[in-house]
Design a protein around this motif. Structure first.
Motif, PDB file in Angstrom:
ATOM      1  N   SER A   1     -31.610  56.514  24.692  1.00 45.44           N
ATOM      2  CA  SER A   1     -32.318  57.376  23.752  1.00 45.44           C
ATOM      3  C   SER A   1     -31.628  58.729  23.635  1.00 45.44           C
ATOM      4  O   SER A   1     -31.512  59.284  22.537  1.00 45.44           O
ATOM      5  CB  SER A   1     -33.780  57.547  24.176  1.00 45.44           C
ATOM      6  OG  SER A   1     -33.886  58.173  25.438  1.00 45.44           O
TER       7      SER A   1
ATOM      8  N   SER B   1     -28.325  58.219  21.690  1.00 44.82           N
ATOM      9  CA  SER B   1     -28.590  58.014  20.266  1.00 44.82           C
ATOM     10  C   SER B   1     -28.917  59.320  19.566  1.00 44.82           C
ATOM     11  O   SER B   1     -28.601  59.499  18.382  1.00 44.82           O
ATOM     12  CB  SER B   1     -29.730  57.007  20.086  1.00 44.82           C
ATOM     13  OG  SER B   1     -29.365  55.735  20.586  1.00 44.82           O
TER      14      SER B   1
ATOM     15  N   ARG C   1     -34.509  62.707  31.616  1.00 40.60           N
ATOM     16  CA  ARG C   1     -34.332  63.095  30.217  1.00 40.60           C
ATOM     17  C   ARG C   1     -34.369  64.612  30.085  1.00 40.60           C
ATOM     18  O   ARG C   1     -35.410  65.224  29.890  1.00 40.60           O
ATOM     19  CB  ARG C   1     -35.394  62.431  29.345  1.00 40.60           C
ATOM     20  CG  ARG C   1     -35.310  60.907  29.378  1.00 40.60           C
ATOM     21  CD  ARG C   1     -36.333  60.240  28.492  1.00 40.60           C
ATOM     22  NE  ARG C   1     -36.118  60.538  27.080  1.00 40.60           N
ATOM     23  CZ  ARG C   1     -36.821  59.990  26.096  1.00 40.60           C
ATOM     24  NH1 ARG C   1     -37.802  59.137  26.367  1.00 40.60           N
ATOM     25  NH2 ARG C   1     -36.564  60.286  24.847  1.00 40.60           N
TER      26      ARG C   1
END
Length: 241
Positions: free
Chosen positions: A12, A15, A193
């Protein structure tokens, strides 16, 4: 990209960051993260060491190497930390053979190259809350023996679990816990993240912030000949190349 079967962060974040024209294809390898864990919410050392050894990771590389990809990125910081078979040059050589010669980029080697390119000398290492202290100590030792002295090292004091991690919490914790004598922040863990906090952290701390996934992408782009400055908003490392 190769990532542990329980991680959602690497693909993620890639991307979100990749420049136009670069595609991300993700595959998985088995990582029994809770095996032999010493505390709830932490990963165990046994599965980390197993990833570095020959076996499932090599098989995953062989599979993804059959696809029309130009480079294979290993989104797993801990193999570098543990040393031994996880030593990056040795691991890279072994996996390149499994990939029939396609280039392999490990997260650890990407982090080291990024720090060298930035001229960093005093590192604040911040790992995910699910890293056990033993693993973070190994990370500190790994950076030190590769010429990157560490002025502080520890896991972020945030709730464990990937679903509990948000940029605001990461930003506040790192802002408040980075020593003033650090000249770069390294955020370990590809499942952590953190890229959404990088831009504001660099503005407030006035030092570069390198995460596992920003370093990995930076090195991947260099490997395939894509200008790194096409990536914006995710750290000065991309502009400084």
């Amino acid at each position: 990209m190769l990532a542990p079967d329980g991680d959602v962060g690497p693909e993620s974040e890639f991307s979100a960051m990749v420049p136009t024209g670069v595609g991300v294809n993700a595959s998985r390898f088995h990582f029994p993260s809770g095996q032999d864990a010493k505390a709830p919410g932490q990963i165990g050392m046994t599965p980390v060491e197993a990833v570095a050894a020959a076996g499932p990771l090599d098989n995953a590389v062989r599979l993804i190497a059959r696809a029309p990809v130009d480079v294979i990125a290993l989104a797993f910081t801990s193999t570098s930390y543990v040393g031994g078979d996880g030593d990056d040059p040795r691991l890279n050589q072994r996996l390149t053979q499994s990939a029939d010669g396609k280039p392999i980029v490990t997260t650890g080697q990407a982090i080291l190259n990024a720090l060298r390119n930035l001229g960093a000398k005093r590192i604040a290492l911040i790992d995910p809350p699910w890293f056990p202290p033993e693993l973070t100590t190994m990370g500190k030792d790994w950076l030190t023996r590769n010429g990157m002295p560490v002025v502080s090292a520890g896991s972020a004091g945030l709730p464990t679990g990937q679903g509990n991690i948000h940029p605001g919490g990461i930003y506040r914790w790192i802002r408040d816990n980075t020593p003033v004598d650090a000249d770069a922040v390294v955020i370990g863990g590809n499942g952590f993240r953190a890229v959404g906090a990088v831009r504001l952290l660099e503005k407030d701390l006035q030092i570069p912030v390198v995460t596992a996934n920003t370093a990995l992408l930076w090195e991947v782009l260099r490997t395939i000949g894509i200008p790194t400055d096409e990536v914006t908003a995710y750290g000065r490392m991309f502009a400084d190349d």
